[in-house]
Design an enzyme around this catalytic site. Structure first.
Site, PDB file in Angstrom:
ATOM      1  N   ARG A 216       0.848  -1.201   0.000  1.00  0.00           N
ATOM      2  CA  ARG A 216       0.000   0.000   0.000  1.00  0.00           C
ATOM      3  C   ARG A 216       0.882   1.249   0.000  1.00  0.00           C
ATOM      4  O   ARG A 216       0.577   2.242  -0.643  1.00  0.00           O
ATOM      5  CB  ARG A 216      -0.893   0.006   1.250  1.00  0.00           C
ATOM      6  CG  ARG A 216      -2.010  -1.017   1.177  1.00  0.00           C
ATOM      7  CD  ARG A 216      -3.075  -0.765   2.227  1.00  0.00           C
ATOM      8  NE  ARG A 216      -2.795  -1.414   3.467  1.00  0.00           N
ATOM      9  CZ  ARG A 216      -3.398  -2.524   3.918  1.00  0.00           C
ATOM     10  NH1 ARG A 216      -4.322  -3.127   3.190  1.00  0.00           N
ATOM     11  NH2 ARG A 216      -3.105  -3.023   5.076  1.00  0.00           N
ATOM     12  N   PHE A 232     -11.667  -5.115  -5.231  1.00  0.00           N
ATOM     13  CA  PHE A 232     -11.572  -6.008  -4.056  1.00  0.00           C
ATOM     14  C   PHE A 232     -11.022  -5.193  -2.873  1.00  0.00           C
ATOM     15  O   PHE A 232     -10.079  -5.598  -2.200  1.00  0.00           O
ATOM     16  CB  PHE A 232     -10.655  -7.213  -4.329  1.00  0.00           C
ATOM     17  CG  PHE A 232     -10.990  -7.975  -5.592  1.00  0.00           C
ATOM     18  CD1 PHE A 232     -11.923  -9.004  -5.564  1.00  0.00           C
ATOM     19  CD2 PHE A 232     -10.376  -7.664  -6.803  1.00  0.00           C
ATOM     20  CE1 PHE A 232     -12.235  -9.715  -6.715  1.00  0.00           C
ATOM     21  CE2 PHE A 232     -10.683  -8.368  -7.959  1.00  0.00           C
ATOM     22  CZ  PHE A 232     -11.610  -9.390  -7.919  1.00  0.00           C
ATOM     23  N   ALA A 281     -20.576  -1.134  -4.381  1.00  0.00           N
ATOM     24  CA  ALA A 281     -20.746  -2.535  -3.969  1.00  0.00           C
ATOM     25  C   ALA A 281     -21.130  -3.308  -5.214  1.00  0.00           C
ATOM     26  O   ALA A 281     -22.299  -3.384  -5.586  1.00  0.00           O
ATOM     27  CB  ALA A 281     -21.827  -2.636  -2.902  1.00  0.00           C
ATOM     28  N   ASP A 301      -6.638  -7.057  -6.112  1.00  0.00           N
ATOM     29  CA  ASP A 301      -6.230  -7.843  -4.932  1.00  0.00           C
ATOM     30  C   ASP A 301      -7.367  -8.774  -4.513  1.00  0.00           C
ATOM     31  O   ASP A 301      -7.991  -8.594  -3.465  1.00  0.00           O
ATOM     32  CB  ASP A 301      -5.853  -6.889  -3.786  1.00  0.00           C
ATOM     33  CG  ASP A 301      -5.348  -7.646  -2.564  1.00  0.00           C
ATOM     34  OD1 ASP A 301      -4.869  -8.780  -2.727  1.00  0.00           O
ATOM     35  OD2 ASP A 301      -5.429  -7.104  -1.445  1.00  0.00           O
ATOM     36  N   CYS A 341      -3.086 -14.208  -3.303  1.00  0.00           N
ATOM     37  CA  CYS A 341      -2.775 -14.683  -1.946  1.00  0.00           C
ATOM     38  C   CYS A 341      -3.087 -16.170  -1.810  1.00  0.00           C
ATOM     39  O   CYS A 341      -3.169 -16.690  -0.703  1.00  0.00           O
ATOM     40  CB  CYS A 341      -3.513 -13.858  -0.896  1.00  0.00           C
ATOM     41  SG  CYS A 341      -5.298 -13.908  -1.066  1.00  0.00           S
TER      42      CYS A 341
HETATM   43  N1  SAH Z   1      -7.287  -5.281  -0.871  1.00  0.00           N
HETATM   44  C1  SAH Z   1      -7.837  -5.495   0.441  1.00  0.00           C
HETATM   45  C2  SAH Z   1      -8.056  -6.957   0.775  1.00  0.00           C
HETATM   46  C3  SAH Z   1      -8.910  -7.711  -0.207  1.00  0.00           C
HETATM   47  S1  SAH Z   1      -9.743  -9.069   0.476  1.00  0.00           S
HETATM   48  C4  SAH Z   1      -6.960  -4.818   1.482  1.00  0.00           C
HETATM   49  O1  SAH Z   1      -5.914  -4.236   1.147  1.00  0.00           O
HETATM   50  O2  SAH Z   1      -7.299  -4.860   2.660  1.00  0.00           O
HETATM   51  C5  SAH Z   1     -10.770  -9.569  -0.818  1.00  0.00           C
HETATM   52  C6  SAH Z   1     -12.063  -8.784  -0.962  1.00  0.00           C
HETATM   53  O3  SAH Z   1     -12.641  -9.157  -2.204  1.00  0.00           O
HETATM   54  C7  SAH Z   1     -13.129  -9.055   0.078  1.00  0.00           C
HETATM   55  O4  SAH Z   1     -13.453  -7.855   0.732  1.00  0.00           O
HETATM   56  C8  SAH Z   1     -14.354  -9.588  -0.707  1.00  0.00           C
HETATM   57  O5  SAH Z   1     -15.582  -9.055  -0.241  1.00  0.00           O
HETATM   58  C9  SAH Z   1     -14.064  -9.080  -2.093  1.00  0.00           C
HETATM   59  N2  SAH Z   1     -14.613  -9.847  -3.217  1.00  0.00           N
HETATM   60  C10 SAH Z   1     -14.691 -11.181  -3.374  1.00  0.00           C
HETATM   61  N3  SAH Z   1     -15.151 -11.496  -4.595  1.00  0.00           N
HETATM   62  C11 SAH Z   1     -15.378 -10.320  -5.249  1.00  0.00           C
HETATM   63  C12 SAH Z   1     -15.823  -9.974  -6.561  1.00  0.00           C
HETATM   64  N4  SAH Z   1     -16.130 -10.910  -7.461  1.00  0.00           N
HETATM   65  N5  SAH Z   1     -15.896  -8.668  -6.889  1.00  0.00           N
HETATM   66  C13 SAH Z   1     -15.570  -7.719  -5.993  1.00  0.00           C
HETATM   67  N6  SAH Z   1     -15.142  -7.983  -4.740  1.00  0.00           N
HETATM   68  C14 SAH Z   1     -15.037  -9.271  -4.373  1.00  0.00           C
END
Ligand code: SAH
Length: 397
Positions: A216, A232, A281, A301, A341
């Site tokens: 970040r 994400f 969302a 991510d 990850c």
């Molecule tokens: N980048 C974040 C961590 C990501 S965790 C950080 O730095 O903290 C992954 C996230 O992806 C979760 O919040 C989950 O709700 C979201 N997610 C899962 N599938 C998804 C999709 N198809 N489209 C958008 N978001 C999604």
């Protein structure tokens, strides 16, 4: 001088001839196939002594029926002492201090990263004055009260305030509890001077993805004046850093309404307007459609697309599709921060997948950085499986 206290050893595991090499090289897992015999009365979570075929002690660990039958906590013949957890936690805190993870600008960090800290099955995250324990093994689950006392003591002894220790169950919310003290959620922490709200009771994992801290920061250094898309986004971590360093506009996307609400709050907490810097969302794949050449910088991510080897192929296809979509629509001269990850998708496989995505997108692309997990998520040299976070920073011509 008083005699040392030792942990109670409930049984013995004897390894097959020729199956002791990995444990003698400090690999912390004993697989069921390597075992010749075991004490019959063993229960999940018991401490066991591990012997090689010649009956020499190779170490001690937690027993649990399953593919990984023993998670080693000590190596060699010495019996583990009762203050083993305290000693290991103290060492782990020292590593975080020496690696300069903890500072007046950062008070959220991982104190224990399982095997990387010699404590397989255990995660401890510290959010300022509250510590969260997560147990991935029966042994750590059983010892949670002892672990809570140890974490509270070592933090206090080192001059940090510790208000509460919360046990976050992997199974069900009802089994989660405060082991010492009490603290209200959400709780504000600092990461490189940015503020974030943490809710360990309701949030994903222990409430925050600490493993992206340094990535970040790098993103922040590259985001000035840019139009950024953070997909994400979960808590909006990357979004806050981008704005802090002067990004022109930041859009954040997550499929979860709760995550988007949290992103909005984190933007506000740091003084940014979530109506200007829109948070949606929505599914990332849907969002990426019809946004051609809008963004200069995109963060990808996603959650672990594969949790087991069986789903690796599907996961690779998912990463390829996601990356190809972003590569196709980013502005010329754009930058992509892309991550995986999934532990079962290793660095090389991830790289090859990104190459396929590039070919599919038909663009000229350079790799600017190879990214990984930070110093508070250490990897034992003898347990390469501990490295799970892989990232690339790409320049798309
Ligand atoms: N980048 C974040 C961590 C990501 S965790 C950080 O730095 O903290 C992954 C996230 O992806 C979760 O919040 C989950 O709700 C979201 N997610 C899962 N599938 C998804 C999709 N198809 N489209 C958008 N978001 C999604």
């Amino acid at each position: 001088m008083s005699r040392p206290n030792f942990v109670n050893i409930q049984g013995t595991i004897t390894l097959k001839q020729g199956r002791d090499h990995s444990v003698k090289r400090f690999h912390p897992w004993i697989f069921s196939g390597a075992i010749q015999s075991a004490t019959e009365t063993l229960q999940d979570g018991d401490w066991v002594e591990v012997l090689d075929a010649r009956k020499t002690v190779v170490g001690f660990g937690h027993y649990q029926k399953g593919t990984i039958t023993v998670r080693m906590l000590t190596f060699g013949t010495d019996k583990p002492q009762a203050d083993l957890y305290e000693t290991k936690l103290k060492k782990a805190l020292q590593v975080r201090t020496e690696a300069e993870v903890i500072s007046d600008q950062t008070n959220a960090y991982r104190l224990i990263h399982g095997e990387g800290d010699g404590l397989p099955g255990l995660i401890i995250d510290v959010y300022h004055d509250v510590a969260i324990i997560q147990a991935h093994s029966a042994g750590m689950q059983r010892d949670r009260a002892q672990l809570a006392a140890a974490v509270s003591k070592i933090l206090t002894d080192a001059g940090f305030r510790n208000r509460a220790v919360y046990f976050k169950s992997m199974q069900e919310k009802a089994a989660s509890e405060y082991l010492t003290g009490m603290a209200a959620v959400p709780h504000v922490v600092l990461e490189h001077g940015n503020k974030f709200l943490i809710d360990w009771e309701e949030g994903q994992k222990t409430g925050f993805f600490l493993d992206q801290r340094e990535n970040r920061k790098l993103l922040g250094e590259m985001a000035k004046g840019k139009t950024v898309l953070n997909t994400f986004c979960y808590t909006g971590g990357f979004s806050v850093y981008a704005l802090q360093s002067g990004a022109k506009l930041v859009h954040s996307v997550d499929a979860s309404e709760k995550a988007i609400a949290l992103t909005r709050k984190n933007l506000e907490l740091n003084g940014y307007d979530p109506t200007t810097h829109a948070c949606a969302a929505e599914d990332t794949f849907d969002f990426l459609k019809d946004k051609k050449e809008v963004y200069d910088l995109i963060i990808l991510d996603p959650p672990a697309f594969a949790k087991h080897k069986d789903s690796r192929h599907q996961a690779v296809k998912g990463y390829q599709r996601l990356n190809a979509e972003a590569m196709k629509m980013i502005k010329p001269g754009g930058i992509i921060f892309t991550f995986s990850c999934s532990q079962v998708v290793d660095r090389q496989l991830f790289y090859d997948t990104i190459v396929s995505a590039g070919i599919q997108a038909g663009r000229q692309i350079k790799v600017l950085h190879h990214l990984s997990q930070p110093a508070d998520h250490p990897v034992s040299l003898y347990h390469p499986e501990g490295e799970y976070l892989k990232g690339l920073v790409l320049y798309v011509e």
